[in-house]
Design a protein around this motif. Structure first.
Motif, PDB file in Angstrom:
ATOM      1  N   PRO A 232     -34.660  11.720  -9.278  1.00 24.78           N
ATOM      2  CA  PRO A 232     -33.202  11.462  -9.259  1.00 24.78           C
ATOM      3  C   PRO A 232     -32.744  10.712  -8.020  1.00 24.78           C
ATOM      4  O   PRO A 232     -31.846   9.880  -8.085  1.00 24.78           O
ATOM      5  CB  PRO A 232     -32.604  12.879  -9.310  1.00 24.78           C
ATOM      6  N   SER A 233     -33.381  10.995  -6.869  1.00 24.79           N
ATOM      7  CA  SER A 233     -32.967  10.309  -5.648  1.00 24.79           C
ATOM      8  C   SER A 233     -33.264   8.819  -5.699  1.00 24.79           C
ATOM      9  O   SER A 233     -32.604   8.011  -5.026  1.00 24.79           O
ATOM     10  CB  SER A 233     -33.665  10.931  -4.432  1.00 24.79           C
ATOM     11  N   ASP A 234     -34.289   8.440  -6.512  1.00 25.81           N
ATOM     12  CA  ASP A 234     -34.640   7.022  -6.612  1.00 25.81           C
ATOM     13  C   ASP A 234     -33.565   6.221  -7.334  1.00 25.81           C
ATOM     14  O   ASP A 234     -33.494   4.996  -7.193  1.00 25.81           O
ATOM     15  CB  ASP A 234     -35.981   6.850  -7.338  1.00 25.81           C
ATOM     16  N   MET A 235     -32.763   6.890  -8.139  1.00 25.24           N
ATOM     17  CA  MET A 235     -31.767   6.186  -8.942  1.00 25.24           C
ATOM     18  C   MET A 235     -30.516   5.827  -8.142  1.00 25.24           C
ATOM     19  O   MET A 235     -29.651   5.094  -8.624  1.00 25.24           O
ATOM     20  CB  MET A 235     -31.344   7.048 -10.146  1.00 25.24           C
ATOM     21  N   ALA A 236     -30.398   6.318  -6.922  1.00 23.39           N
ATOM     22  CA  ALA A 236     -29.253   6.011  -6.041  1.00 23.39           C
ATOM     23  C   ALA A 236     -27.919   6.267  -6.735  1.00 23.39           C
ATOM     24  O   ALA A 236     -26.996   5.456  -6.685  1.00 23.39           O
ATOM     25  CB  ALA A 236     -29.333   4.566  -5.561  1.00 23.39           C
ATOM     26  N   TYR A 237     -27.839   7.410  -7.421  1.00 28.99           N
ATOM     27  CA  TYR A 237     -26.622   7.698  -8.173  1.00 28.99           C
ATOM     28  C   TYR A 237     -25.407   7.906  -7.267  1.00 28.99           C
ATOM     29  O   TYR A 237     -24.278   7.669  -7.671  1.00 28.99           O
ATOM     30  CB  TYR A 237     -26.834   8.941  -9.047  1.00 28.99           C
ATOM     31  N   GLU A 238     -25.653   8.360  -6.034  1.00 28.80           N
ATOM     32  CA  GLU A 238     -24.525   8.561  -5.137  1.00 28.80           C
ATOM     33  C   GLU A 238     -23.830   7.237  -4.827  1.00 28.80           C
ATOM     34  O   GLU A 238     -22.601   7.141  -4.879  1.00 28.80           O
ATOM     35  CB  GLU A 238     -25.001   9.215  -3.843  1.00 28.80           C
ATOM     36  N   ASN A 239     -24.632   6.200  -4.524  1.00 31.78           N
ATOM     37  CA  ASN A 239     -24.045   4.885  -4.243  1.00 31.78           C
ATOM     38  C   ASN A 239     -23.393   4.298  -5.493  1.00 31.78           C
ATOM     39  O   ASN A 239     -22.320   3.698  -5.427  1.00 31.78           O
ATOM     40  CB  ASN A 239     -25.119   3.928  -3.721  1.00 31.78           C
ATOM     41  N   LEU A 240     -24.083   4.467  -6.640  1.00 31.17           N
ATOM     42  CA  LEU A 240     -23.532   3.944  -7.890  1.00 31.17           C
ATOM     43  C   LEU A 240     -22.204   4.621  -8.210  1.00 31.17           C
ATOM     44  O   LEU A 240     -21.228   3.963  -8.581  1.00 31.17           O
ATOM     45  CB  LEU A 240     -24.523   4.156  -9.039  1.00 31.17           C
ATOM     46  N   SER A 241     -22.162   5.941  -8.053  1.00 30.60           N
ATOM     47  CA  SER A 241     -20.936   6.672  -8.374  1.00 30.60           C
ATOM     48  C   SER A 241     -19.787   6.244  -7.472  1.00 30.60           C
ATOM     49  O   SER A 241     -18.641   6.116  -7.916  1.00 30.60           O
ATOM     50  CB  SER A 241     -21.175   8.181  -8.251  1.00 30.60           C
ATOM     51  N   SER A 242     -20.088   6.018  -6.179  1.00 34.56           N
ATOM     52  CA  SER A 242     -19.037   5.588  -5.256  1.00 34.56           C
ATOM     53  C   SER A 242     -18.501   4.220  -5.633  1.00 34.56           C
ATOM     54  O   SER A 242     -17.293   3.971  -5.600  1.00 34.56           O
ATOM     55  CB  SER A 242     -19.584   5.565  -3.821  1.00 34.56           C
ATOM     56  N   TRP A 243     -19.411   3.329  -5.997  1.00 36.53           N
ATOM     57  CA  TRP A 243     -18.980   1.981  -6.385  1.00 36.53           C
ATOM     58  C   TRP A 243     -18.142   2.013  -7.650  1.00 36.53           C
ATOM     59  O   TRP A 243     -17.098   1.348  -7.745  1.00 36.53           O
ATOM     60  CB  TRP A 243     -20.199   1.084  -6.597  1.00 36.53           C
ATOM     61  N   LEU A 244     -18.578   2.803  -8.643  1.00 39.22           N
ATOM     62  CA  LEU A 244     -17.813   2.907  -9.890  1.00 39.22           C
ATOM     63  C   LEU A 244     -16.459   3.562  -9.636  1.00 39.22           C
ATOM     64  O   LEU A 244     -15.445   3.144 -10.197  1.00 39.22           O
ATOM     65  CB  LEU A 244     -18.614   3.709 -10.922  1.00 39.22           C
ATOM     66  N   ARG A 245     -16.454   4.587  -8.799  1.00 43.04           N
ATOM     67  CA  ARG A 245     -15.192   5.256  -8.465  1.00 43.04           C
ATOM     68  C   ARG A 245     -14.207   4.270  -7.852  1.00 43.04           C
ATOM     69  O   ARG A 245     -13.033   4.207  -8.256  1.00 43.04           O
ATOM     70  CB  ARG A 245     -15.478   6.387  -7.486  1.00 43.04           C
ATOM     71  N   ASP A 246     -14.663   3.471  -6.884  1.00 43.71           N
ATOM     72  CA  ASP A 246     -13.772   2.511  -6.225  1.00 43.71           C
ATOM     73  C   ASP A 246     -13.288   1.453  -7.205  1.00 43.71           C
ATOM     74  O   ASP A 246     -12.136   1.007  -7.136  1.00 43.71           O
ATOM     75  CB  ASP A 246     -14.496   1.848  -5.047  1.00 43.71           C
TER      76      ASP A 246
END
Length: 918
Positions: free
Chosen positions: A305-319
């Motif tokens: 899961p950490s390889d998918m960089a979901y935290e960065n993706l989620s932040s970008w989608l949120r913004d």
């Protein structure tokens, strides 16, 4: 038609709650009805229901996309909740006319205000506004269905689009639940909304439905919501959440692969896959020992899961989602790198931004003023003259901006220049209750030599002089605007009053006609406060009615009610422009005549001075040599100088964009004038704060008035870059809307690939036009102010400081500068007309290029005002990309070498040959 209503609706046909759970029929962008059902539980008829019955029956892992973003996406809900909660705090106020005009009164009580305060028996006024803002953000549309006490459509006159009874209820409905039926013109003639699955709803006539919509260039009759426009990001966020949800439920185990040595058939492979999922595919089996079938190997999934960089993706989608909805992060609790200042700025941006709450409020007030109120004229006579305004004075975050303006108003009033604090607040556009002592005027006594007169006598005399000057300025401005609004003479209006048709539009038409006859018969010098008030009403009424649809004849042999009303107010819509002479040969008043290029008895020099000023206003982006060349061409010839007295007609959709565009530009002119005059007054009264620090000593130095330095002008003039940026903010959205509409209309004609607003060529052309407009208007206006200052100050014959000269010449400079600014509304309308023509033609040309058009045909306006060179081109066809005989690629070509071929042009062009779309 039989109606199946929701149980317990008490006579009000509310939308069926099951429709919000996903059922119902919807219309596609092309107008076709499509089915959009997905599994949802049934709503029980009768009994007590729980909110759970509206939940989707499909679970998170059964869907690939978000079906209900308002419920399933925390940022969509948070952003829309912030906007709708803010919007419901605004108070709708109703005025008898333009709130900024003298004599306009606020109506404390009115049937419309009472209806909105309690729209139906199930909602309060705040709930209505909350649903309105929520629906608008979700679907780009909000519908008000106007119903009687029984919940049925109000009775309407479909010919005049007038309501025949006062609505008792407003039923707000989401755009997604509304179907429309189009008429022969392609525009909606009826609506209905989903009431009960499997049942039918009532058909509501167009006049009984108020539609608020956000412009959609791909569907001219429906709206495009912010959430719809950002659904790709919402679905990506949904997918990311599904994966993270699965990982959490599976204790972080990303799964893996079962590998069998022997070759398996499809049936056996599917059987083993199902068995593996039953055995291992749930959270309870995570990290447990698993028994594998013989011959099988298990390979863990190497992707963590950490390889998918979901935290960065989620932040970008949120913004991205928050940006599309017009809500900055700090408003919904995102405080990354937040400070007190940028948090305050973020909250103000949600209100004042281009997609903010105040923008929604202005649109809503416009729809109420121009769609709802005119339809009630028959049941509430005079209601169409009312002006609704949303009051934001109680919004705390906006009051911080107001506090600075309150301070400015107080300081200016205290300098003793004869302007009250309340008058200054009005000029600054501050919507607050007037100060209790804010109408008192103060006069600086230090400039007056006191002899036998008492100070209070001198102050009173000076106050009287300033009051007279203010009244004269107001008369000049109102009289000029009134001249531009009416086009009938007194004798024409008298003859019209004898016509039976004049009494078919209102109850007391004679009072309206008499009031306007009085204005036409009196000379400007005989006007008083009553005439000024009546003229303001005439200006406001004509401007509002001209923007409405013409409608059908009131009765056989008479014009429509709109046209009858306009003629009663001294405007004949049948006249293409102001006529020089009435039908009976009586000359019209001199002020009503449309000036030719070179007037009788006018010298060549005077003609050039006048035309240079007019052309510069109409074409602010032109260079000085272009302006002079066109002026010389006009003044050397006869009165046939192009289409100076005519106005180009655009498509109905583009015409709707002109009024808000004009208001924005006029508002900028008003602010510029106010700021420039205030700046000079501050210099005259010893102020230094508004002058750049490196120029503050310049105003106090003794200098030669015959040779004013550049530094002196820099100290006297407003900062060009600041006001250019302000104008750019006012025009960018309007120009973009015109471009988008013109592209859509051209694409509707020729088909092919649609040119998008994100295309590089569109961005480049739109930016180029915007830059020419902004730089042209600001630099030319600054130059004209500079010329007035140079002329006014150069007459001084004593060696004084710049500040002393400004103080001595301030009254004369103020008069001269107000003439420079002139009637802001008329100048703004001229600029908007020109720029809209350039924008629509350039966008049309660009879409033709994209669609594969090979030849275009020139079409003139075909009347006597068309310049000969353009009349000669009527019907000419050329290859797309080449130029017509006059050197233009198309009418109003912004790249034209000869500016005389562009000014006031009303010609159009059409596709003559084009490749058929594949």
């Amino acid at each position: 038609m039989r109606v199946k209503s929701v149980a317990g609706s008490d006579g009000l046909l509310l939308p069926d709650p099951s429709m919000f759970a996903g059922g119902g029929r919807y219309f596609a962008e092309d107008g076709r009805a499509i089915s959009g059902d997905y599994p949802a539980v049934n709503v029980r008829a009768g009994g007590f229901d729980s909110p759970k019955i509206l939940s989707l029956s499909t679970t998170l892992d059964q869907r690939e996309t978000s079906e209900r973003p308002y419920e399933e996406n925390v940022w969509v809900r948070s952003a829309i909740k912030a906007i709708s909660s803010g919007f419901q705090r605004l108070q709708l106020r109703m005025f008898s006319g333009d709130p900024s005009a003298d004599g306009s009164q606020e109506l404390e009580d009115h049937p419309i205000l009472r209806l909105i305060a309690r729209p139906n028996r199930h909602m309060t006024g705040r709930e209505l506004w909350q649903s309105h803002a929520t629906n608008y953000k979700l679907d780009g549309e909000s519908f008000w269905f106007l119903a009687n006490e029984q919940g049925l459509p109000v009775r309407v006159d479909e010919t005049s689009q007038q309501l025949l009874e006062m609505p008792a209820q407003i039923i707000p409905v989401r755009g997604e639940l509304v179907e429309h039926r189009v008429g022969k013109s392609g525009w909606p003639v009826a609506f209905r909304y989903s009431v009960k699955r499997g049942g039918e709803s009532l058909t509501w006539p167009e006049a009984a439905v108020i539609q608020f919509r956000d412009y959609d260039p791909y569907n001219l009759v429906r709206g495009l919501g912010d959430v719809r426009a950002v659904m790709r990001e919402v679905d990506l966020y949904f997918q990311a959440f599904r994966y993270m949800d699965g990982a959490v439920r599976n204790n972080g185990d990303p799964g893996g692969f079962l590998i069998f040595e022997e070759k398996l058939g499809i049936d056996e492979l599917e059987r083993r896959q199902a068995a593996a999922e039953d055995e291992f595919g749930n959270a309870e089996n995570a990290r447990r020992i698993k028994v594998l079938d013989r011959g099988a190997k298990f390979m863990p999934n190497p992707v963590k899961p950490s390889d998918m960089a979901y935290e960065n993706l989620s932040s970008w989608l949120r913004d991205s989602i928050l940006s599309a909805l017009g809500v900055p992060g700090p408003v919904v609790g995102i405080y990354d790198a937040a400070t007190y200042n940028n948090v305050q700025t973020a909250h103000r941006e949600m209100w004042t931004g281009p997609n903010g709450i105040l923008s929604l409020a202005e649109m809503t007030a416009d729809v109420i003023e121009y769609k709802l109120l005119p339809r009630l004229e028959r049941v509430l006579p005079g209601v169409s003259e009312l002006v609704p305004v949303f009051d934001s004075g109680q919004v705390e975050v906006l009051q911080e901006d107001v506090s600075d303006k309150l301070k400015i108003a107080s300081e200016i009033a205290a300098t003793g220049v004869g302007i009250t604090a309340n008058e200054m607040l009005q000029r600054l556009g501050v919507e607050v209750d007037p100060f209790e002592e804010g109408d008192r005027k103060w006069v600086a006594m230090g400039l007056t030599e006191l002899g036998s007169e008492q100070p209070e006598d001198t102050a009173e005399r000076m106050a009287d002089i300033l009051e007279r000057r203010r009244a004269e300025d107001e008369l000049d401005e109102v009289y000029g605007s009134w001249r531009e609004s009416v086009n009938m003479s007194a004798s024409e209006l008298e003859r019209w009053a004898e016509n039976e048709c004049s009494r078919k539009a209102s109850v007391d038409s004679r009072a309206v006609i008499d009031r306007n006859l009085n204005l036409l018969r009196k000379k400007k010098g005989d006007w008083g406060s009553k005439e000024i008030k009546d003229a303001k009403r005439t200006i406001s009424f004509i401007a509002r009615m001209k923007g409405m649809e013409q409608g059908e004849p009131a009765v056989k042999g008479c014009p429509s009610k709109r046209d009858i009303s306009l003629k009663n107010w001294a405007f004949d819509p049948g006249k293409g422009s102001r006529s020089l002479r009435s039908e009976d040969g009586d000359p019209q008043p001199e002020e009503l005549r449309s000036p030719p290029c070179r007037q009788a008895g006018e010298s060549r020099r005077d003609c050039l001075d006048r035309k240079i000023s007019e052309i510069a206003d109409e074409n602010p982006e032109w260079q000085n040599d272009q302006v002079v060349a066109v002026a010389i061409d006009m003044c050397e010839k006869s009165c046939r100088c192009g289409e100076t007295a005519q106005r180009r007609e655009f498509s109905p959709a583009i015409e709707e964009l002109l009024e808000p565009f004009t208001k924005r530009v006029a508002r900028w002119f008003e602010r510029y004038e106010t700021a420039q005059l205030a700046h000079l007054r501050k210099i005259a009264n010893g102020g230094r704060a508004t002058i750049a620090e490196h120029l503050r000593d310049v105003v106090d130095e003794v200098f030669d008035p015959q040779g004013i330095s550049d530094e002196a002008f820099d100290a006297l003039l407003l900062e060009n870059s600041v006001w250019a940026a302000a104008l750019e903010r006012e025009v960018r959205t309007a120009l973009r809307e015109v471009w988008a509409q013109a592209i859509a209309e051209a694409h509707g004609e020729v088909g092919g690939s649609l040119l998008t607003m994100s295309d590089a060529s569109v961005i480049e052309a739109l930016t180029s036009q915007k830059t020419r407009l902004v730089e042209g208007v600001t630099s030319r206006l600054s130059n004209r102010v500079k010329n007035v200052l140079a002329k006014g100050l150069s007459d001084a014959n004593a060696a004084k400081s710049l500040r002393e000269l400004v103080k001595d010449e301030l009254p004369a400079l103020t008069d001269e500068l107000r003439q420079v600014f002139g009637t802001k509304e008329a100048r703004a309308a001229t600029i908007v007309q020109t720029e809209t023509g350039i924008a629509s033609n350039t966008a049309r040309y660009a879409q033709y290029q994209r669609s594969g058009v090979t030849k275009i045909r020139w079409s003139s306006a075909k009347d006597e005002a068309v310049r000969p060179s353009h009349m000669a081109l009527d019907g000419d066809t050329i290859e797309l990309g080449s130029t017509f005989a006059n050197g233009l690629r198309f009418p109003q070509d912004p790249q034209a070498a000869n500016a005389a071929e562009v000014v006031n042009c009303r010609c159009r062009f059409f596709a003559a040959e084009y490749a058929q779309p594949e």
